[in-house]
Design a protein around this motif. Structure first.
Motif, PDB file in Angstrom:
ATOM      1  N   UNK A   1       0.843  -1.202   0.000  1.00 13.87           N
ATOM      2  CA  UNK A   1       0.000   0.000   0.000  1.00 13.87           C
ATOM      3  C   UNK A   1       0.875   1.247   0.000  1.00 13.87           C
ATOM      4  N   UNK A   2       1.964   1.217   0.760  1.00 13.85           N
ATOM      5  CA  UNK A   2       2.876   2.360   0.807  1.00 13.85           C
ATOM      6  C   UNK A   2       3.550   2.572  -0.540  1.00 13.85           C
ATOM      7  N   UNK A   3       3.965   1.486  -1.197  1.00 17.92           N
ATOM      8  CA  UNK A   3       4.600   1.653  -2.513  1.00 17.92           C
ATOM      9  C   UNK A   3       3.618   2.221  -3.520  1.00 17.92           C
ATOM     10  N   UNK A   4       2.363   1.805  -3.440  1.00 16.81           N
ATOM     11  CA  UNK A   4       1.374   2.322  -4.396  1.00 16.81           C
ATOM     12  C   UNK A   4       1.089   3.804  -4.175  1.00 16.81           C
ATOM     13  N   UNK A   5       1.284   4.281  -2.945  1.00 13.83           N
ATOM     14  CA  UNK A   5       1.082   5.708  -2.647  1.00 13.83           C
ATOM     15  C   UNK A   5       2.375   6.514  -2.786  1.00 13.83           C
ATOM     16  N   UNK A   6       3.484   5.835  -3.111  1.00 22.42           N
ATOM     17  CA  UNK A   6       4.762   6.526  -3.254  1.00 22.42           C
ATOM     18  C   UNK A   6       5.431   6.865  -1.938  1.00 22.42           C
ATOM     19  N   UNK A   7       5.031   6.176  -0.877  1.00 24.56           N
ATOM     20  CA  UNK A   7       5.602   6.426   0.448  1.00 24.56           C
ATOM     21  C   UNK A   7       6.802   5.530   0.710  1.00 24.56           C
ATOM     22  N   UNK A   8       7.565   5.882   1.718  1.00 28.61           N
ATOM     23  CA  UNK A   8       8.732   5.104   2.114  1.00 28.61           C
ATOM     24  C   UNK A   8       8.301   3.820   2.822  1.00 28.61           C
ATOM     25  N   UNK A   9       9.027   2.751   2.556  1.00 27.42           N
ATOM     26  CA  UNK A   9       8.770   1.453   3.179  1.00 27.42           C
ATOM     27  C   UNK A   9       9.939   1.135   4.105  1.00 27.42           C
ATOM     28  N   UNK A  10       9.613   0.744   5.347  1.00 27.98           N
ATOM     29  CA  UNK A  10      10.654   0.393   6.318  1.00 27.98           C
ATOM     30  C   UNK A  10      11.097  -1.048   6.076  1.00 27.98           C
ATOM     31  N   UNK A  11      12.280  -1.183   5.506  1.00 30.00           N
ATOM     32  CA  UNK A  11      12.857  -2.495   5.261  1.00 30.00           C
ATOM     33  C   UNK A  11      14.250  -2.561   5.880  1.00 30.00           C
ATOM     34  N   UNK A  12      14.362  -1.935   7.044  1.00 27.40           N
ATOM     35  CA  UNK A  12      15.627  -1.961   7.772  1.00 27.40           C
ATOM     36  C   UNK A  12      15.791  -3.330   8.427  1.00 27.40           C
TER      37      UNK A  12
ATOM     38  N   UNK B   1      15.760  -6.244  10.812  1.00 26.07           N
ATOM     39  CA  UNK B   1      14.917  -6.597  11.944  1.00 26.07           C
ATOM     40  C   UNK B   1      13.601  -5.831  12.023  1.00 26.07           C
ATOM     41  N   UNK B   2      13.257  -5.089  10.956  1.00 28.13           N
ATOM     42  CA  UNK B   2      11.906  -4.518  10.904  1.00 28.13           C
ATOM     43  C   UNK B   2      10.936  -5.677  10.683  1.00 28.13           C
ATOM     44  N   UNK B   3       9.651  -5.449  10.883  1.00 29.48           N
ATOM     45  CA  UNK B   3       8.673  -6.522  10.696  1.00 29.48           C
ATOM     46  C   UNK B   3       8.726  -7.092   9.279  1.00 29.48           C
ATOM     47  N   UNK B   4       8.880  -6.225   8.295  1.00 28.35           N
ATOM     48  CA  UNK B   4       8.936  -6.677   6.905  1.00 28.35           C
ATOM     49  C   UNK B   4      10.204  -7.497   6.654  1.00 28.35           C
ATOM     50  N   UNK B   5      11.332  -7.039   7.178  1.00 26.08           N
ATOM     51  CA  UNK B   5      12.585  -7.777   7.028  1.00 26.08           C
ATOM     52  C   UNK B   5      12.468  -9.156   7.683  1.00 26.08           C
ATOM     53  N   UNK B   6      11.908  -9.212   8.876  1.00 33.97           N
ATOM     54  CA  UNK B   6      11.743 -10.491   9.562  1.00 33.97           C
ATOM     55  C   UNK B   6      10.826 -11.432   8.783  1.00 33.97           C
ATOM     56  N   UNK B   7       9.768 -10.887   8.191  1.00 33.47           N
ATOM     57  CA  UNK B   7       8.855 -11.711   7.392  1.00 33.47           C
ATOM     58  C   UNK B   7       9.599 -12.290   6.185  1.00 33.47           C
ATOM     59  N   UNK B   8      10.369 -11.466   5.507  1.00 30.35           N
ATOM     60  CA  UNK B   8      11.081 -11.931   4.319  1.00 30.35           C
ATOM     61  C   UNK B   8      12.130 -12.978   4.695  1.00 30.35           C
ATOM     62  N   UNK B   9      12.844 -12.748   5.785  1.00 33.81           N
ATOM     63  CA  UNK B   9      13.848 -13.725   6.211  1.00 33.81           C
ATOM     64  C   UNK B   9      13.196 -15.029   6.676  1.00 33.81           C
ATOM     65  N   UNK B  10      12.032 -14.927   7.313  1.00 33.62           N
ATOM     66  CA  UNK B  10      11.306 -16.134   7.722  1.00 33.62           C
ATOM     67  C   UNK B  10      10.871 -16.934   6.498  1.00 33.62           C
ATOM     68  N   UNK B  11      10.330 -16.257   5.494  1.00 38.06           N
ATOM     69  CA  UNK B  11       9.928 -16.941   4.265  1.00 38.06           C
ATOM     70  C   UNK B  11      11.122 -17.604   3.587  1.00 38.06           C
ATOM     71  N   UNK B  12      12.251 -16.920   3.582  1.00 39.68           N
ATOM     72  CA  UNK B  12      13.463 -17.473   2.983  1.00 39.68           C
ATOM     73  C   UNK B  12      13.892 -18.730   3.727  1.00 39.68           C
ATOM     74  N   UNK B  13      13.821 -18.692   5.053  1.00 43.30           N
ATOM     75  CA  UNK B  13      14.178 -19.865   5.859  1.00 43.30           C
ATOM     76  C   UNK B  13      13.194 -21.013   5.610  1.00 43.30           C
ATOM     77  N   UNK B  14      11.906 -20.695   5.506  1.00 49.22           N
ATOM     78  CA  UNK B  14      10.911 -21.734   5.237  1.00 49.22           C
ATOM     79  C   UNK B  14      11.126 -22.368   3.872  1.00 49.22           C
ATOM     80  N   UNK B  15      11.449 -21.542   2.884  1.00 47.14           N
ATOM     81  CA  UNK B  15      11.713 -22.075   1.536  1.00 47.14           C
ATOM     82  C   UNK B  15      12.930 -22.989   1.555  1.00 47.14           C
TER      83      UNK B  15
END
Length: 193
Positions: free
Chosen positions: A94-105, A107-121
């Protein structure tokens, strides 16, 4: 030949006492992978993607329109792979569609989700590989499970590229991973705005 404990102490100055490991309980045994760095080269996009001249499109289209169109394509990719089912991912989209900044630092929630998915894969890949070697057809993880995780990891990679290097650089990954047969028509509509 020196053992690992001697090497730790001699080379790195780390004194390891195995008995110390039993003193404290582990709070978590979940280890998440460190993600590879996103190539920050400004011209990393590929000229031709799926028989489509992406380089020419990016060259003739205003940057704001490319960004808006690629944000829409990224949202569709996330929906196709079901990567958008996680709250932190849908918020980022939603933030990307509005042109807003996305927190992908880190240990952010998004970073943790992506790393969890990578570990699951990775874990699913190991189970599927083991099934072939041991012929275990009753394993709870199937090839289709692994494929689903792999698709989500690719969508996550596209999101990371979009956030870290921008729409033009992420465009090749986004478009090459789209699953819809109508992605060109949808892209044309997105570019029309």
């Amino acid at each position: 030949m020196p053992g690992p404990v001697v090497e730790l102490e001699g080379e790195f100055g780390i004194t390891y006492r195995p008995d110390d490991d039993t003193d404290a309980e582990l709070t978590s045994a979940l280890l998440l992978p460190v993600l590879e760095d996103v190539d920050r080269a400004a011209d990393q996009y590929v000229g031709i993607v799926r028989n489509f001249d992406l380089a020419a499109l990016i060259e003739r289209t205003p940057p704001a329109r490319v960004r808006t169109a690629m944000a829409a394509q990224l949202g569709r990719l996330a929906a196709e792979t079901r990567f958008d089912v996680y709250d932190e991912v849908s918020d980022a989209l939603a933030r990307t569609s509005r042109g807003e900044t996305v927190d992908l630092t880190p240990d952010s929630l998004l970073d943790l989700r992506i790393r969890t998915l990578t570990a699951e894969a990775w874990a699913a890949r190991q189970r599927v590989s083991g099934q072939r070697a041991w012929r275990d057809d009753n394993d709870p993880v199937t090839q289709s499970d692994f494929s689903a995780w792999a698709l989500r990891v690719e969508a996550a990679r596209a999101l990371r590229e979009f956030v870290h290097v921008g729409a033009p650089a992420a465009a090749a990954t986004i478009l090459s991973r789209r699953m819809s047969a109508h992605w060109r028509t949808e892209l044309a509509a997105d570019l029309e705005g």
